[in-house]
Each structure stands twice: as structure tokens, then as C-alpha cells.
Design a protein around this motif. Sequence first.
Motif, PDB file in Angstrom:
ATOM      1  N   ALA A 441       0.799  -1.053   0.279  1.00 29.98           N
ATOM      2  CA  ALA A 441       0.087  -0.144  -0.009  1.00 29.98           C
ATOM      3  C   ALA A 441       0.863   1.366  -0.220  1.00 29.98           C
ATOM      4  O   ALA A 441       1.930   1.161   0.551  1.00 29.98           O
ATOM      5  N   THR A 442       0.471   2.236  -0.327  1.00 31.42           N
ATOM      6  CA  THR A 442       0.984   3.524  -0.277  1.00 31.42           C
ATOM      7  C   THR A 442      -0.201   4.628  -0.242  1.00 31.42           C
ATOM      8  O   THR A 442      -1.353   4.247  -0.023  1.00 31.42           O
ATOM      9  N   VAL A 449      -3.050  -0.930  10.087  1.00 28.30           N
ATOM     10  CA  VAL A 449      -2.666  -1.110  11.356  1.00 28.30           C
ATOM     11  C   VAL A 449      -1.302  -1.642  11.761  1.00 28.30           C
ATOM     12  O   VAL A 449      -1.002  -2.383  10.808  1.00 28.30           O
ATOM     13  N   ARG A 450      -0.463  -1.279  12.693  1.00 28.75           N
ATOM     14  CA  ARG A 450       0.670  -1.693  12.944  1.00 28.75           C
ATOM     15  C   ARG A 450       0.615  -2.941  14.328  1.00 28.75           C
ATOM     16  O   ARG A 450       0.082  -2.126  15.317  1.00 28.75           O
ATOM     17  N   GLU A 529       2.954   5.629   5.694  1.00 31.11           N
ATOM     18  CA  GLU A 529       3.913   5.301   6.925  1.00 31.11           C
ATOM     19  C   GLU A 529       4.433   3.997   7.124  1.00 31.11           C
ATOM     20  O   GLU A 529       5.607   3.690   7.783  1.00 31.11           O
ATOM     21  N   MET A 530       3.757   3.080   6.797  1.00 31.14           N
ATOM     22  CA  MET A 530       4.060   1.516   6.904  1.00 31.14           C
ATOM     23  C   MET A 530       5.382   1.378   5.976  1.00 31.14           C
ATOM     24  O   MET A 530       6.446   0.793   6.375  1.00 31.14           O
ATOM     25  N   ARG A 541       2.488   6.578  18.172  1.00 28.56           N
ATOM     26  CA  ARG A 541       1.118   7.035  18.024  1.00 28.56           C
ATOM     27  C   ARG A 541       1.120   8.427  17.641  1.00 28.56           C
ATOM     28  O   ARG A 541      -0.095   8.940  17.193  1.00 28.56           O
ATOM     29  N   SER A 542       2.346   9.413  17.954  1.00 30.81           N
ATOM     30  CA  SER A 542       1.921  10.695  17.536  1.00 30.81           C
ATOM     31  C   SER A 542       2.081  11.047  15.817  1.00 30.81           C
ATOM     32  O   SER A 542       2.173  12.024  15.435  1.00 30.81           O
ATOM     33  N   GLY A 543       2.780   9.749  15.291  1.00 27.76           N
ATOM     34  CA  GLY A 543       3.197  10.086  13.957  1.00 27.76           C
ATOM     35  C   GLY A 543       4.376   9.532  13.595  1.00 27.76           C
ATOM     36  O   GLY A 543       4.825   8.586  14.139  1.00 27.76           O
ATOM     37  N   LEU A 544       4.980  10.133  12.423  1.00 23.58           N
ATOM     38  CA  LEU A 544       6.565   9.545  12.046  1.00 23.58           C
ATOM     39  C   LEU A 544       7.499  10.287  12.655  1.00 23.58           C
ATOM     40  O   LEU A 544       7.501  11.429  13.008  1.00 23.58           O
TER      41      LEU A 544
END
Length: 729
Positions: A441-442, A449-450, A529-530, A541-544
Amino acid sequence: MTASHSDSLVVLFGATAGAYGAKLGSDERELILLVWQVVDLPSKKVGALHKSLVKADNLDLSDQCREVTGLTAEGLGKVEPLDQVLQQFSQLVSSDLKVLGRSSYTLCSDGQSLIRQVLHPEASKKNLLLSDCFYSFYDLRKEFHTCYPNSAAVKDQTIKTMAEYLGLGTDETEEDFGVWQVKTMVAIIFSMLSESCNHIFTEPETVKYKYETGPCSKSETVDSETVIRARGLPWQSSDQDIARFFKGLNIAKGGVALCLNAQGRRNGEALVRFVNSEQRDLALERHKHHMGSRYIEVYKATGEEFLKIAGGTSNEVAQFLSKENQVIIRMRGLPFTATQEDVLGFLGPECPVTGGKEGLLFVKYPDGRPTGDAFVLFSCEEYAQNALKKHKEILGKRYIELFRSTAAEVQQVLNRYMSTPLIPTLPTPIIPVIPPPYTIATGSIRDCVRLRGLPYTAGIDDILEFMGDATGDIKPHGVHMVLNQQGRPSGDAFIQMKSADKAFMVAQKCHKKMMKDRYVEVFQCSGEEMNFVLMGGTLNRSGLSPPPCKLPCLSPPTYAAFQTAAVIPAEAAALYQPQALLPATRSPQASAAAPPTVTYYPAQTAQLYMNYTAYYPSPPVSPTTVGYIAAPPGAVAAAATAAHSPILPQPGALVRMQGLPYNTGMKEILSFFQGYQLHADSILVLYNFSGQPSGEALVTFPSLDLAKKAVAEKNGQLLGGRYVQLYLV
């Protein structure tokens, strides 16, 4: 004040807003009650009995606390905080001692927990300085068992059982909570002082004032009953931070070993060695206690694991670490040509290095090449802080990273680089058994989900069972197990859901749900993000959070190549361009008649395997649809013939470049080899795990003779201010 043989004891009892008894302090709740009384041992006289309530920051009392103590949040809201109660404690004890004609005393508590698990950790978190008396105390349970060897084991003792053994009455209903405990403890002590026992208090328990650093040899014997593994540490944590987390417990000298990942960076774990098994067991009670805003997981570990991380054999390292009470700073990203004088000049007179050049340790490969890492010793915290202010300042043409370090990290980094083979053997090729046409995915839609913290034995069936009814919302081929460098499960997985709403619901429902004997963290994320995580970044949880290095660089290879049936292993992704390995794209008509495409290693490429300690992560795969088998040479050759895949030029026409400036691109390399009939497709810049140029490249020449000529004429010449080394491959 303390003495080896105390004339006076201060019998001390306390309670927290949470657990009581054997679990005191295990739930990280604050102190709410202190009760104490001075006992003069020679005269068997006692001072006044004092009881002080303590105002906690969090007045939410547990049900057990309210039931056992009878205290309420309303009543505790009107009393003094811990720092003022401790001041009152010191003043009242001094006053009582003066009345009894004594000056020295030692604390005596019921077990270890009040001193080690409550007072020291809480004072550390609140930045309170405990007086010396809290660093030495008698454990009444141990003293009682010494006096009465036939009584119950120390771990099974309580105030009530000790009193019952002596036939003392303990009517808990007549006195306030805490008061009857102290009175009973005093009665037990007087029984131990009787002529029939004549017990002497001579060897108190001690709490170390500070953590001592030091080297560890691989020849040492480390008891597995003394070692724990701490997980979830902030990446910038030092050994002193970890020692502060375990404040009150005695860590062995040099007993904190920060763990590094395959890229030489801290992975959020540490192995900690305590002085004995009792201290280790108390450390295990701090499972999920907090370091700042993060909770830390604490598990048992082995002595073998500790030695693997912290043990060293190098005399050079042992001599470097022999200077005790030194602050260690790690420098990363040094120019390969940097000298000791360059480093000392970079640090400057405001942060003098201990012993000058003797306080520097450069990390090198087995063949003597510098790695860009160095360790520096400073005699005090002030000098170390001045050095850390130079983080990301420039030396030569590179910015330098500086971090706090530890003796164990010095050993670990040296062990890692010194044990790195120069030309390892290629792993057995692998081919897919069932080639599925899935796509990673992109995009920014948060429809993934991770899963983090999976048991290493977990398979697809376990994940599907863990997700329950939500499995119906997973996209086809949407479960991606993340493998480590050895092709084994890493404990992470990504799952593509049918929509962002479905991903949100799964994260809410399954976060911290148990799988087997572990709880699993579940975070919502996007496909972008993955992929970012798989390229070396981090996700919370707050992002990258981007990969640590931020130097300008060429765009690293992406995972677009993995959208074909064949899956490239991590080792191949780090060394070869996709075009060199994957068959050309075919039309649907052609692919229908053609045999399945297979990624393979040409036999000639075995010599291309470089001296890397880091690789790109393994691409995500769906074990439900892909299996792997070791490909025998015959199968590889047959697959190559069937797929008509291009094979790299003959060995010898390839040249390896080392020592390139990290911002070197195709244009600079083509200019360097001007006149050698090269083009852009002849050059492959190599990247490390974080997606940054590694300072090396592979160059394909039209012929072996031309490659030899280039090495003879261009080896050792300057490119971008750095000397470049060339080798025939």
C-alpha cells in the motif's frame, strides 16, 4: 547518621495509595503514610511514637488501600507533601535521640520494599534528596530469621507471623493502621534482645549512592539469577538514566548494558545485572513502571546474554575503560581521515579529554579502516555537558553526532565491528513457492494497522484469532509479517484494512490485548507510514519520526521493486539495483504463457557481497500466500534460463569504490571516471539501512582491461575533498 553497630534503631513502617504487604511499591503508587519510633538498644527504652500522613500527587486510593488503612482522599488532601514530612522525620528523630542520650541510629523496616521500592524511587522521580540514613537499614525479617533459624523463610515472614512465632498478641482492631505494626515490631526487637537470644544488629542492608561504571570481561561468570532485560527505553537513555529507574536497588559495577540493533543504534532495550538474586527479583516488580512518560517492561534474562552484550576481550578497550568514574561520550559520523588532534581540536579547551589522546578510542574494522565512530572520556559531568553541546557541529565537511555512552556500549560496538567478516558468504538463494501478485500500500489514508510486540512464535493464524471478527475487513493478501535480517519474525506486522474506519476500530479494540503470554500494541497508520518504517524510520502514536541521519542524499531504492511475484531478500536490496535482478515487465498476454518469474542470485555475484553490518529490512510478505524454499544451484540455473533474466557482467569488470563523500551522486562519479566509457546505468550507489549513502559504490566497466586501468590510474585520488579507494571485484 549510621554506625556499624548502632546504639539506636528507628523502627519505620509505611504504606502507599496502592498495594499492601509483599506487593508494596510494585504498582508505582505514592507513599501516603509513615509511622516510626526510636528504640535505644542498650537501655531498651523507646521514644515517642510518631505517625505522619503524606499528601500524594495522585489521591486516587485503591480499594485495598482504603479498606486496610481506613484513609480517605479527603483526609490526605489536607496534609503535608513528602519533602516536608521527611524534614519533620529528621527533626523528630534527632529530638528523640537527644532525650535518650544518643546521636547515631539505623533504620529498621519490615522487609526491603519500603526503603528500596517506595522511598528511593519516589524521591528520585520528585528530585528529592534523601538523607544518609535511608541508604542503610536493617531488614527485620532477615534479622529475625538469623535470630530464630527455625522460623519461616524470610520471604514468607510478616509482622504477624513473627509475632505469632514469639507468642505475642497482635490485636489489630485496638490501634490505628501503622501504629500496631510499629508497636509489634518494637516488641519483636525486644524479644530478640533478651538474654536467651542476645541478638546484635551489626550488618545493615545498604543502598548504593550511585551507579559505578566499569568494564566486563567475557571470561567473567555472570549468574543468570541476577540479570534482567528492560524494554521500551527512550533511545537517548544512558546507563545513569537506567540506574535512576532502578533507584534503591544495587546494580553491579558496569552492570548496565545498552543493546544495539544491527545498525549500531540503540534499540530501546538494556540488560541490567544486579549484585544478587534478591535485588533482581525486586527489579522484576518494577515491570511497567514509568521512565518519564514511557512505561518500561522488565523481564528475566541470562548471564550469557549479558556477556554477549557487555563482555569484551580487547586489551585496548580494557585499558581505555580502566579509568573509573569517567563520563563516556560516543562520537558518530567522524570523517574517516580524522586524527586524534582533529577530535581534540573539535572538542576544544572547554571540555578537556581525560588524559588527552589516551582518552580517545577510535573504532575500526578488522583491516584497520576507521568506522567513523569514537569514544571519549571526560572526568566530570560539566565537561561532558560542554561536549554534548557540540552535537551536530561540523568537523571537516561532516556534522558529528554526540551521545552519552556506557562501558558496555563501548564493548558492544567494538565487538560488533571487530567480528565483522570482510567478505561473508552469500546466503542460500530463496525462491517463492507460490508467486502472488500483491502490492504494498501507499498513500496517506490511514487504512493500515501496525501490530507491535507479537510473540516470535506467532503466525498468521494467531493474528487472525487475535483480531477476531475484524478479520473479515482485511484486504486480500493484507497481512504482512515483518522479518528481521535473518528472515525470522521481528515481532512486528502490518495489516491493510478495507478502510480507515475499519483500521481505527481495530486499533481501538485490540490495543494492548493479549496474544499468548504477551500483550500486543496496535496502532493505526497509513500505507505511506508503513513503507516509511520499513525504510528505517520509526512510527509511534503521534506520527512519523524520520531516520536518524538528515544529511542531503540521493533517494534510496524504494519497495516498488517488490510488487512483482519475486521477493528480494534484504541482502540483495542493499547491493543491487532492481533492474539487475528482476525480469523486464511483460504484457498480460506474454506472462500468461511464460513460466513464473523467479528472483535469483547469479553465481558470479558472490564476490560482490560487501562488508556491511546493516541492510535494508526484509520486504513485508504474506505467509498465507508465499512460502520459501532454499533453491539448489540447479534450480537457480533453470530458473535463470526460463526467465531470461539479465546477468551482471563478468567478475573483474566491476570496481568497488570506498571513502566517497556521502553526498556523492551519479554525476560526480561519472566526472571522476571521465574518459572510461561509462554511463549512468553503470553506477550503483550503495545505501545503509536508514536509506542514506554508505560512502561506497559499484561501477561496471565495459571490459576487465578498462576496469584494471581505472583502478591503477584513479585509486587514491580525491573526490569531493576525500581520498577514494578502488578495488577490483
